[in-house]
Design an enzyme around this catalytic site. Structure first.
Site, PDB file in Angstrom:
ATOM      1  N   TYR A   1       8.535  28.843 -77.554  1.00 46.87           N
ATOM      2  CA  TYR A   1       8.302  28.091 -78.785  1.00 46.87           C
ATOM      3  C   TYR A   1       9.382  27.049 -78.983  1.00 46.87           C
ATOM      4  O   TYR A   1      10.399  27.031 -78.293  1.00 46.87           O
ATOM      5  CB  TYR A   1       8.273  29.025 -79.992  1.00 46.87           C
TER       6      TYR A   1
ATOM      7  N   LYS B   1      13.644  29.467 -74.763  1.00 45.03           N
ATOM      8  CA  LYS B   1      13.273  29.736 -76.164  1.00 45.03           C
ATOM      9  C   LYS B   1      12.021  30.611 -76.183  1.00 45.03           C
ATOM     10  O   LYS B   1      10.945  30.215 -76.632  1.00 45.03           O
ATOM     11  CB  LYS B   1      13.064  28.417 -76.901  1.00 45.03           C
TER      12      LYS B   1
ATOM     13  N   GLU C   1      26.287  32.843 -79.579  1.00 48.51           N
ATOM     14  CA  GLU C   1      25.616  31.992 -80.564  1.00 48.51           C
ATOM     15  C   GLU C   1      25.214  32.861 -81.741  1.00 48.51           C
ATOM     16  O   GLU C   1      25.572  34.041 -81.816  1.00 48.51           O
ATOM     17  CB  GLU C   1      24.390  31.314 -79.945  1.00 48.51           C
TER      18      GLU C   1
ATOM     19  N   LEU D   1      21.158  29.178 -76.251  1.00 46.95           N
ATOM     20  CA  LEU D   1      20.090  28.181 -76.266  1.00 46.95           C
ATOM     21  C   LEU D   1      20.727  26.803 -76.364  1.00 46.95           C
ATOM     22  O   LEU D   1      21.607  26.591 -77.202  1.00 46.95           O
ATOM     23  CB  LEU D   1      19.168  28.410 -77.458  1.00 46.95           C
TER      24      LEU D   1
END
Length: 284
Positions: A34, A145, A177, A201
């Protein structure tokens, strides 16, 4: 104008009226990827880069998207014009196929494109946030993702129950993250951020803040940093498509940052000015 708008494999309707086939592989395996961003005044922020990352994620999982990049952009741009609201959340995903449950990829099928658009406020740069640290037990392909976000969801629920706004993942001492954003620190006048490897990411907004810091003469260091370095940093902030740039005031119950307010304010102002300028350029 509609209040919300959904899309699945060529069909459009209000989100609560949309139906997805039972055998879509997202239900069994989370088998898809996504991307997401926001729209202001019906202009989608950083659309080219988000679509590029979307296609890259799909390619890494060997999912064939049933449209070209331009066709995906056209669908998204058309849809945001039909939804009421000056600030919108724009989400899209592709799942591998609709097929009987089988771990092996079905042959000869292209992916199924989904889109969801709804009103959503863009982050408030004047608000400071509280975070907590969580050991990063996610898989080792965080650069994709993927739809498999259960560890992120579990961590965010833990944060909410502790009265926090986000989590900071770490693998041992290394900060990676956040659950749905990238985290950065300011130390001695420089921006330090984790490198784009398989543990984070590659955030679109992250890349824009790095470019802006360089343009403003703020040194950028793309190297791993530890939890202790983060806690001792002059400022800590996270970036995402919906939040742009948010300053952190507390982690694990400890007050953090607050020692370089002028520099973080410059970064936040640059983030908002860029978003406003993108809207003006496209609408103008």
């Amino acid at each position: 104008m509609m209040q919300t708008l959904g899309y699945y494999d060529g069909k459009y309707d209000e989100i609560d009226k949309m139906v997805v086939p039972f055998d879509d592989r997202s239900h069994y395996y989370g088998d898809g990827v996504y991307d997401a961003t926001c729209a202001g005044n019906h202009v989608i922020f950083n659309l080219d880069e988000h679509v590029d990352r979307f296609f890259n994620s799909a390619a890494l999982l060997k999912i064939e998207i049933p449209h070209t990049k331009q066709e995906v952009k056209d669908i998204l741009n058309e849809m945001v014009k039909k939804v009421d609201g000056d600030e919108l959340f724009v989400y899209w995903q592709v799942t591998r196929a609709v097929a009987p449950r089988n771990h092996v990829f079905p042959e000869g099928q292209k992916g199924r494109l989904w889109v969801m658009i709804r009103p959503s406020k863009i982050g408030d740069p004047s608000k400071t946030l509280k975070l907590m640290t969580v050991e990063d037990t996610r898989f080792l392909h965080c650069n994709i993702k993927t739809l498999n976000l259960i560890p992120n969801c579990m961590a965010m629920q833990q944060a909410v129950e502790a009265g926090c706004d986000e989590v900071v993942f770490h693998r041992g001492d290394r900060v990676t993250e956040c659950a749905h954003s990238n985290v950065h620190i300011l130390k001695d006048g420089a921006l330090k951020t984790a490198p784009c490897d398989n543990l984070i990411l590659p955030g679109i907004t992250r890349a824009h803040r790095i470019a802006q810091c360089k343009a403003m003469g703020i040194p950028v260091i793309e190297e791993p940093f530890t939890v202790q370095e983060m806690m001792e940093a002059d400022e800590i902030f996270f970036t995402s498509a919906s939040a742009l740039c948010c300053r952190i005031e507390e982690i694990d119950g400890q007050k953090v940052g607050g020692r370089d307010p002028e520099r973080i304010a410059r970064i936040q102002k640059a983030a908002w000015n860029e978003a406003l300028e993108e809207v003006r350029q496209i609408k103008g």
